[in-house]
Structures are given as structure tokens and as C-alpha cells.
Design a protein around this motif. Sequence first.
Motif, mmCIF file in Angstrom:
data_model
loop_
_atom_site.group_PDB
_atom_site.id
_atom_site.type_symbol
_atom_site.label_atom_id
_atom_site.label_comp_id
_atom_site.label_asym_id
_atom_site.label_seq_id
_atom_site.Cartn_x
_atom_site.Cartn_y
_atom_site.Cartn_z
ATOM 1 N N ASP A 13 0.682 -1.061 0.101
ATOM 2 C CA ASP A 13 0.045 0.185 -0.177
ATOM 3 C C ASP A 13 0.893 1.289 -0.075
ATOM 4 O OD1 ASP A 13 -2.270 -1.583 0.141
ATOM 5 O OD2 ASP A 13 -2.577 -1.330 2.077
ATOM 6 N N ILE A 14 1.968 1.289 0.729
ATOM 7 C CA ILE A 14 2.718 2.202 0.714
ATOM 8 C C ILE A 14 3.443 2.609 -0.604
ATOM 9 C CG2 ILE A 14 4.968 3.334 1.715
ATOM 10 C CD1 ILE A 14 4.014 1.954 4.253
ATOM 11 N N VAL A 15 3.950 1.495 -1.097
ATOM 12 C CA VAL A 15 4.628 1.816 -2.560
ATOM 13 C C VAL A 15 3.556 2.313 -3.595
ATOM 14 C CG1 VAL A 15 5.763 0.388 -4.377
ATOM 15 C CG2 VAL A 15 6.457 0.056 -2.034
ATOM 16 N N SER A 16 2.444 1.511 -3.352
ATOM 17 C CA SER A 16 1.339 1.967 -4.496
ATOM 18 C C SER A 16 0.860 3.535 -4.229
ATOM 19 C CB SER A 16 0.242 1.158 -4.043
ATOM 20 O OG SER A 16 -0.935 1.543 -4.932
ATOM 21 N N SER A 17 0.934 4.017 -2.863
ATOM 22 C CA SER A 17 0.579 5.499 -2.698
ATOM 23 C C SER A 17 1.685 6.352 -3.137
ATOM 24 C CB SER A 17 0.353 5.804 -1.227
ATOM 25 O OG SER A 17 -0.680 4.897 -0.843
ATOM 26 N N VAL A 18 2.866 5.910 -2.992
ATOM 27 C CA VAL A 18 4.191 6.542 -3.377
ATOM 28 C C VAL A 18 4.070 6.778 -4.848
ATOM 29 C CG1 VAL A 18 6.595 6.695 -3.755
ATOM 30 C CG2 VAL A 18 5.637 6.271 -1.444
ATOM 31 N N LEU A 19 3.767 5.678 -5.743
ATOM 32 C CA LEU A 19 3.668 5.608 -7.136
ATOM 33 C C LEU A 19 2.686 6.518 -7.654
ATOM 34 C CD1 LEU A 19 4.540 1.983 -7.964
ATOM 35 C CD2 LEU A 19 5.979 3.983 -8.660
ATOM 36 N N LEU A 20 1.480 6.585 -6.851
ATOM 37 C CA LEU A 20 0.294 7.322 -7.286
ATOM 38 C C LEU A 20 0.375 8.750 -7.143
ATOM 39 C CD1 LEU A 20 -2.683 4.890 -6.174
ATOM 40 C CD2 LEU A 20 -2.037 5.567 -8.417
ATOM 41 N N LEU A 21 1.037 9.147 -6.037
ATOM 42 C CA LEU A 21 1.332 10.463 -5.894
ATOM 43 C C LEU A 21 2.511 11.126 -6.708
ATOM 44 C CD1 LEU A 21 1.003 10.486 -1.901
ATOM 45 C CD2 LEU A 21 -0.599 11.530 -3.803
#
Length: 122
Positions: free
Chosen positions: A4-12
Amino acid sequence: MVLDIVSSVLLLGGALFCAVGAFGLLRFPDLISRLQAATKPQTIGLIMVLGGAALQLNVVDALGFLLVALIQVITAPVLSQLVGRAGYRIGAIDRTSLVEDHLGERLRRDGLAPPKGRPGDR
């Protein structure tokens, strides 16, 4: 949780790249600079957003995002090249700012002289 953290960083990060590219489209002074802003950061931003979303899906559904990213990577430089050539041919590019004018040399060699002067001199 790490996913979830990696996904959030990529999205942002992807959204930030897209926003910077859009800002460049508004602020850059000429066609060549705007083409750069329209292709490079937008493509990287889209790939990052697709990657962040794909991490939240199962593998089969995420493969569709891979196809979208591949199409973007292939078509963005081609369209940028075509728009740049069209802009050059109609005189929308200030040729005095070019370091090398390969297209102008080729057009003169083929008997198709590029427009003279700077944009707005017509």
C-alpha cells in the motif's frame, strides 16, 4: 502494508509528474519546449500511476495496464515528432534557437525550402 505504501508513493509521484508537465505546457515559451513538457513527464507520470494502481490489482487485471503503458511509450514520441515537424514546416519554430537544423538541411536538399524568418514574420 508495504504494498500500500509503494502504491501510494507511485500514485502521488505520477500525479506530481503529470502536474509538472501540465505546468510546463502553460509556462514554456515555444513549441519545442512545450512538446518536451507534453511527452516526457506525462508519460513517466502515467506509467507511475498505472504501476501504483496495478499493485492493488491481481496479475491478470494488471496486465491491461501494461498494455496501456506500452501504447503510451510508443505513441507519445511519434506524435511529438509529427507535431514538431508540422510546426517547423509552418514556421512556428524559431530556427535561430536551434543548434543543428537537420530538417532544414534535408528540406533544402529535397527542394522543399523551409519558411524564412521567425514566427510572426510572415
